[in-house]
Design a protein around this motif. Sequence first.
Motif, PDB file in Angstrom:
ATOM      1  N   VAL A 173       0.875  -1.182   0.000  1.00  0.00           N
ATOM      2  CA  VAL A 173       0.000   0.000   0.000  1.00  0.00           C
ATOM      3  C   VAL A 173       0.905   1.222   0.000  1.00  0.00           C
ATOM      4  O   VAL A 173       1.540   1.537   0.996  1.00  0.00           O
ATOM      5  CB  VAL A 173      -0.917   0.007   1.241  1.00  0.00           C
ATOM      6  CG1 VAL A 173      -1.805   1.249   1.227  1.00  0.00           C
ATOM      7  CG2 VAL A 173      -1.761  -1.242   1.289  1.00  0.00           C
ATOM      8  N   HIS A 203       7.966  10.481   3.771  1.00  0.00           N
ATOM      9  CA  HIS A 203       6.785  10.385   4.638  1.00  0.00           C
ATOM     10  C   HIS A 203       7.045   9.402   5.779  1.00  0.00           C
ATOM     11  O   HIS A 203       6.774   9.686   6.943  1.00  0.00           O
ATOM     12  CB  HIS A 203       5.579   9.946   3.803  1.00  0.00           C
ATOM     13  CG  HIS A 203       4.350   9.671   4.613  1.00  0.00           C
ATOM     14  ND1 HIS A 203       4.010   8.396   5.020  1.00  0.00           N
ATOM     15  CD2 HIS A 203       3.399  10.492   5.118  1.00  0.00           C
ATOM     16  CE1 HIS A 203       2.891   8.458   5.722  1.00  0.00           C
ATOM     17  NE2 HIS A 203       2.503   9.711   5.788  1.00  0.00           N
ATOM     18  N   LEU A 245      -0.651   2.369   8.006  1.00  0.00           N
ATOM     19  CA  LEU A 245      -0.296   3.468   8.908  1.00  0.00           C
ATOM     20  C   LEU A 245      -0.147   2.983  10.342  1.00  0.00           C
ATOM     21  O   LEU A 245       0.708   3.463  11.084  1.00  0.00           O
ATOM     22  CB  LEU A 245      -1.358   4.581   8.823  1.00  0.00           C
ATOM     23  CG  LEU A 245      -1.308   5.392   7.524  1.00  0.00           C
ATOM     24  CD1 LEU A 245      -2.537   6.274   7.384  1.00  0.00           C
ATOM     25  CD2 LEU A 245      -0.047   6.250   7.475  1.00  0.00           C
ATOM     26  N   GLN A 250      -0.860  12.241  12.662  1.00  0.00           N
ATOM     27  CA  GLN A 250      -0.119  11.898  11.438  1.00  0.00           C
ATOM     28  C   GLN A 250      -1.035  11.167  10.460  1.00  0.00           C
ATOM     29  O   GLN A 250      -0.964  11.382   9.251  1.00  0.00           O
ATOM     30  CB  GLN A 250       1.086  11.013  11.778  1.00  0.00           C
ATOM     31  CG  GLN A 250       2.220  11.759  12.472  1.00  0.00           C
ATOM     32  CD  GLN A 250       3.301  10.821  12.979  1.00  0.00           C
ATOM     33  OE1 GLN A 250       3.021   9.687  13.360  1.00  0.00           O
ATOM     34  NE2 GLN A 250       4.540  11.293  12.992  1.00  0.00           N
ATOM     35  N   TYR A 298      -5.550   2.539   3.848  1.00  0.00           N
ATOM     36  CA  TYR A 298      -4.262   2.854   4.472  1.00  0.00           C
ATOM     37  C   TYR A 298      -4.154   2.469   5.948  1.00  0.00           C
ATOM     38  O   TYR A 298      -3.064   2.545   6.514  1.00  0.00           O
ATOM     39  CB  TYR A 298      -3.995   4.361   4.364  1.00  0.00           C
ATOM     40  CG  TYR A 298      -3.674   4.843   2.966  1.00  0.00           C
ATOM     41  CD1 TYR A 298      -2.691   4.217   2.212  1.00  0.00           C
ATOM     42  CD2 TYR A 298      -4.326   5.922   2.406  1.00  0.00           C
ATOM     43  CE1 TYR A 298      -2.391   4.652   0.938  1.00  0.00           C
ATOM     44  CE2 TYR A 298      -4.026   6.372   1.131  1.00  0.00           C
ATOM     45  CZ  TYR A 298      -3.054   5.728   0.403  1.00  0.00           C
ATOM     46  OH  TYR A 298      -2.746   6.155  -0.850  1.00  0.00           O
ATOM     47  N   HIS A 337      -3.788  14.604   2.796  1.00  0.00           N
ATOM     48  CA  HIS A 337      -2.883  14.779   1.651  1.00  0.00           C
ATOM     49  C   HIS A 337      -3.250  13.805   0.531  1.00  0.00           C
ATOM     50  O   HIS A 337      -3.266  14.176  -0.646  1.00  0.00           O
ATOM     51  CB  HIS A 337      -1.439  14.562   2.097  1.00  0.00           C
ATOM     52  CG  HIS A 337      -0.437  14.988   1.066  1.00  0.00           C
ATOM     53  ND1 HIS A 337       0.049  14.133   0.106  1.00  0.00           N
ATOM     54  CD2 HIS A 337       0.141  16.180   0.830  1.00  0.00           C
ATOM     55  CE1 HIS A 337       0.901  14.783  -0.663  1.00  0.00           C
ATOM     56  NE2 HIS A 337       0.967  16.037  -0.250  1.00  0.00           N
ATOM     57  N   GLU A 338      -3.567  12.583   0.903  1.00  0.00           N
ATOM     58  CA  GLU A 338      -3.905  11.573  -0.115  1.00  0.00           C
ATOM     59  C   GLU A 338      -5.270  11.850  -0.750  1.00  0.00           C
ATOM     60  O   GLU A 338      -5.539  11.427  -1.863  1.00  0.00           O
ATOM     61  CB  GLU A 338      -3.903  10.174   0.517  1.00  0.00           C
ATOM     62  CG  GLU A 338      -2.529   9.685   0.927  1.00  0.00           C
ATOM     63  CD  GLU A 338      -1.560   9.614  -0.241  1.00  0.00           C
ATOM     64  OE1 GLU A 338      -1.787   8.791  -1.137  1.00  0.00           O
ATOM     65  OE2 GLU A 338      -0.592  10.392  -0.266  1.00  0.00           O
ATOM     66  N   ALA A 365       1.928   5.325  13.063  1.00  0.00           N
ATOM     67  CA  ALA A 365       1.557   6.726  12.862  1.00  0.00           C
ATOM     68  C   ALA A 365       0.605   7.154  13.974  1.00  0.00           C
ATOM     69  O   ALA A 365      -0.283   6.392  14.364  1.00  0.00           O
ATOM     70  CB  ALA A 365       0.891   6.896  11.501  1.00  0.00           C
ATOM     71  N   SER A 366       0.820   8.371  14.491  1.00  0.00           N
ATOM     72  CA  SER A 366      -0.093   8.896  15.502  1.00  0.00           C
ATOM     73  C   SER A 366      -1.417   9.247  14.815  1.00  0.00           C
ATOM     74  O   SER A 366      -1.503   9.267  13.585  1.00  0.00           O
ATOM     75  CB  SER A 366       0.500  10.153  16.145  1.00  0.00           C
ATOM     76  OG  SER A 366       0.558  11.182  15.176  1.00  0.00           O
ATOM     77  N   ARG A 420       2.195   9.326  -4.177  1.00  0.00           N
ATOM     78  CA  ARG A 420       3.285  10.291  -4.251  1.00  0.00           C
ATOM     79  C   ARG A 420       4.470   9.608  -4.918  1.00  0.00           C
ATOM     80  O   ARG A 420       4.412   8.430  -5.224  1.00  0.00           O
ATOM     81  CB  ARG A 420       3.741  10.723  -2.849  1.00  0.00           C
ATOM     82  CG  ARG A 420       2.626  11.080  -1.914  1.00  0.00           C
ATOM     83  CD  ARG A 420       3.132  11.414  -0.540  1.00  0.00           C
ATOM     84  NE  ARG A 420       1.983  11.557   0.361  1.00  0.00           N
ATOM     85  CZ  ARG A 420       2.049  12.044   1.571  1.00  0.00           C
ATOM     86  NH1 ARG A 420       3.199  12.449   2.055  1.00  0.00           N
ATOM     87  NH2 ARG A 420       0.968  12.142   2.313  1.00  0.00           N
ATOM     88  N   LEU A 452     -10.284   5.857   1.905  1.00  0.00           N
ATOM     89  CA  LEU A 452      -8.828   5.939   2.076  1.00  0.00           C
ATOM     90  C   LEU A 452      -8.385   5.309   3.390  1.00  0.00           C
ATOM     91  O   LEU A 452      -7.359   4.640   3.460  1.00  0.00           O
ATOM     92  CB  LEU A 452      -8.375   7.407   2.046  1.00  0.00           C
ATOM     93  CG  LEU A 452      -8.277   8.047   0.671  1.00  0.00           C
ATOM     94  CD1 LEU A 452      -7.904   9.509   0.818  1.00  0.00           C
ATOM     95  CD2 LEU A 452      -7.220   7.352  -0.181  1.00  0.00           C
ATOM     96  N   ILE A 458       7.090  10.127   9.708  1.00  0.00           N
ATOM     97  CA  ILE A 458       6.220   9.405  10.657  1.00  0.00           C
ATOM     98  C   ILE A 458       7.064   8.824  11.791  1.00  0.00           C
ATOM     99  O   ILE A 458       6.666   8.831  12.954  1.00  0.00           O
ATOM    100  CB  ILE A 458       5.471   8.252   9.929  1.00  0.00           C
ATOM    101  CG1 ILE A 458       4.511   8.795   8.882  1.00  0.00           C
ATOM    102  CG2 ILE A 458       4.762   7.339  10.929  1.00  0.00           C
ATOM    103  CD1 ILE A 458       3.158   9.186   9.347  1.00  0.00           C
ATOM    104  N   THR A 498      -1.928  12.542   6.767  1.00  0.00           N
ATOM    105  CA  THR A 498      -1.631  11.689   5.612  1.00  0.00           C
ATOM    106  C   THR A 498      -2.878  11.500   4.754  1.00  0.00           C
ATOM    107  O   THR A 498      -2.822  11.623   3.525  1.00  0.00           O
ATOM    108  CB  THR A 498      -1.125  10.303   6.081  1.00  0.00           C
ATOM    109  OG1 THR A 498       0.019  10.482   6.905  1.00  0.00           O
ATOM    110  CG2 THR A 498      -0.743   9.419   4.895  1.00  0.00           C
TER     111      THR A 498
END
Lengths: 251, 220
Positions: free
Chosen positions: A98, A110, B119, B128, B115, B135-136, B124-125, A102, B111, A114, B132
């Motif tokens: 996944v 990224h 993530l 975050q 993801y 942005h996606e 990822a917090s 970008r 999304l 993170i 993300t």
Amino acid sequence: MPESNILPLKPKGRQEAGAGFLISVDALGYRRGGRSLLDAVSFELSRDPGITVLLGPNGAGKSLLLRLIGGLIRPDSGTIRFSPDFRGPIGMVFQKPVLLRRSVRANLLHALAIARIPRRERTGMLARLLVAADLTHCAESPARALSGGEQQRLAMARALVGDPGLLLLDEPTASLDPAATAAFEALVCKVAGEGARILLVTHDLHQARRIADDVLFLHKGRIFEHTPATTFFRAPASGEADAYCKGTLLT
Amino acid sequence: MLPGSQLMEIVALSLKVSVTAVLLAALIGIPLGALLAIRRFPGRTTLTVLVNALMGLPPVVVGLGLYLLLSRSGPLGVLQLLYTPTAMIIAQTILVTPVIASFSQQIFSDLHHEYDEMLRAMRASRWQTVLTLIHEARHALITAILAGLGRALSEIGAVMIVGGNINHATRVMTTAIALETSKGNLRLAVSLGLILLALSFAINLALHFLRSRLERAAHA
């Protein structure tokens, strides 16, 4: 694969070869819909760098076990203990990579962000990761436009961010052609050779023969054996593993 | 026939009111959609149903409600906002926010599904994760904003009530069309209608190309 050191990405003092476990899984159980998907799974992964292959037929519970160890889901019973000096994140690579919409470079930046890698260190790490995964030539390409093999190597590079104490790879080559599979396996062996501890899920016996240091055989949610790879392929201890190697195991 | 300068004034006010309302609605609706898609909290289902139901909110009802609030004897009468472009912006923001929130929720939900595992594996917090996903979602959110802009530009009921269709003050394209039609100036009404259509088409076309370009760049 070009030469470069992937690990360590930062100074560290972990994973010296020696006694003791890195991870100890004890009596792990997981049930859903009245079915036991994992039943009293117990094993230890040593601290020695290398590749443990989690082998078993479809539906054995391999990916589930990997997700439990990775902390993505919680077990119904049992414990997963990490050695007190376990450091670094757990890097994960899934069967289907996944990737963000970008560029390759932006995907890695990224991941570095993170992982809260200080900004000044990111450029150097990015370059190392690109070289290690042999992706320098396509650093500016959109990640989703890469070939399957390149996408999976990018996912691997991303999993290496933050100097993982353990890498969990879930059938990473299941959708790749032989050449891409060979390139990915070379990357995995290189990372292991540099001191990483890897647990790789596969149902591909040939792949297990090529890269495994030891084999965990899982069938119907239970561990049937955990032996060095040479022993496993020469003389499997359990009838189930023997049948699996011969292609006669009924699931 | 309207003089050219007056026509420009009407078009400019239409754009100012609707674009400002859509920007405000995006500031509220996009985070709201993300919240509904990502977080699990008590009342989430009720709020989701409410947001979806509010997409069909009749503009006249919003106008009436806002009129009662802003009229001199209403609770917010002291602000003296009735019959001002600000009141029209507030009305359209109320109408557009549910549209953008609902579209955003669907976009973020898809999304997040794609993801989430990746993530979480990256540790990822929550913050975050949200950044993300935003942005996606950037390409798809253009569609949500377009839908909102469509509703705002074509709306008449609310701006008529809280704006009052005052010449040189609160007259916008839709209210001008209604007025000219009622006066029997059908040619002028049709001309204004065509301008509104052309404007809407041009904005959609521009954003469509922007989205296509962004998507090609990201190969999304």
